[in-house]
Design a protein around this motif. Structure first.
Motif: not given
Length: 391
Positions: A252-279
């Motif tokens: 809890s003490s490590g979660i920032p209290v101001s500002g924003t952050a964007t996270y680039d995410a991907r899924t486990l399953t390779l739905w698109s038959h590529g090297a990564v899952g859904i971005p």
């Protein structure tokens, strides 16, 4: 006296006769004529010089190095999991979010690799079974000077690489020149149809998919189903499975209290038959204490309901708790390809939920699972995901 002389003459004659054959033999060797010619003996044989063994031409050699990648999956320890539970009981199936501490995954050293144990409630696992163990995931390589190289999905080759390792193969020339020929991270492992015989006489088939994830969070899918005892195991009833993430949760003490952050995410399953899952992306507003997400992808995925191809356009926003947990309601549409079943409308409304948490000392990463249902209430897709702050 005459008698004595004759005796002497006889002795001389005897001597002459005894000596004659050798002389004749020598003369004959020397050739015809009256002269005595001795044969010339052959010259003595010269010493034979042995043929030198050729010095082998120096050849290139191969050097292989492995090192562990940075992930909760490569660290010995135990973690509570976050995720989705799919359970089949008495012919009916259900899906829900995990309760806190309900499922736990432990990793332990096993030889040169790491083995994983799933601790689950007795109601989820077969009778009498409280844990399931995943065999140490490994693959192997054959390296050849000058190439080619071969990688196998089982321990068949000369060099073993364990899940969670980086492998580098170098070719070293006689002059010392060192060339990197192979640099491979073993970050995704699958294990299917592992048959387990239980003391009760029941036989189950175990499967798992493990993704190394990021430095603070790992994701995967683990499942089992009862099978028949015939020569070819046949599923009996429904399947039980979990989609999960686990790792080093942000305090809890490590979660920032101001500002924003964007996270680039991907899924486990390779739905698109590529090297990564859904971005897709998530955005945390630390001042407002909210998390939002948006997934927009077209015609890359196969429905778990009827195998049609579809794209998803969903999003949502929700507060996160003081310990960094979030539960986002999702809504939007699934757009189906016109080439699929004519019974499938081109577009359907979908709903769902995304559950997750912050990971890392200061919320550097996120991880979680999500599920979508079509307008008829059938599960369209489920998956796990991990994400890294975008800078």
């Amino acid at each position: 006296m005459p008698y004595q002389r004759r005796a002497l003459d006889r002795r001389i004659l005897l001597i002459s006769v005894m000596l004659l054959p050798p002389c004749l033999t020598v003369s004959a060797c020397g050739g015809g004529g009256s002269s005595f010619v001795a044969s010339v003996p052959p010259p003595p044989a010269l010493p034979v010089t042995p043929t030198p063994t050729p010095t082998p031409t120096p050849r290139a050699t191969i050097q292989v190095q492995t090192s562990w990648l940075d992930s909760p999956a490569t660290r010995v320890g135990g973690y509570d999991a976050i995720g989705i539970v799919n359970q089949a009981v008495n012919g009916s199936s259900s899906s829900r979010s995990m309760a806190p501490g309900e499922f736990r995954i432990n990793s332990a050293q096993a030889g040169e690799g790491i083995a994983y144990t799933l601790s689950a409630p007795s109601a989820f696992l077969p009778t009498g079974l409280s844990t399931m163990v995943l065999p140490v995931p490994q693959q192997s390589w054959d390296f050849n000077v000058g190439g080619p190289n071969f990688r196998y999905d089982n321990p068949y080759g000369d060099y073993i690489q364990f899940f969670g390792q980086n492998l580098k193969e170098y070719e070293i020339l006689p002059d010392g020149t060192k060339t990197l020929r192979q640099n491979y991270d073993f970050t995704l492992a699958s294990f299917a149809n592992g048959i387990i015989d239980l003391p009760t006489g029941q036989r189950i088939s175990e499967s798992a998919t493990y993704d190394l994830g990021l430095s603070y969070v790992t994701m995967g899918e683990w499942g089992w189903s009862a099978v028949s005892l015939g020569a070819a195991p046949t599923p009996i009833g429904g399947s039980n499975s979990i989609y999960f993430v686990y790792g080093d949760r942000t305090p809890s003490s490590g979660i920032p209290v101001s500002g924003t952050a964007t996270y680039d995410a991907r899924t486990l399953t390779l739905w698109s038959h590529g090297a990564v899952g859904i971005p897709f992306a998530l955005t945390a507003d630390f001042g407002q204490r909210t998390m939002s997400t948006r997934i927009d992808q077209d015609y890359l995925y196969t429905s778990q309901v009827d195998a049609t191809t579809f794209g998803i356009h969903v999003g949502g926003s929700a507060p996160f708790t003081n310990d960094g947990l979030f539960d986002i309601g999702l809504s939007g549409t699934a757009n189906y390809s016109a080439n699929n079943s004519p019974q499938t409308p081109p577009s359907q409304a979908v709903t769902g939920a995304m559950n997750g948490a912050f990971f890392g000392p200061h919320a550097e990463q996120v991880g979680g699972t999500f599920s979508l249902q079509n307008s008829g209430g059938a599960t369209l897709m489920q998956d796990a995901f991990v994400g890294q702050q975008h800078h």
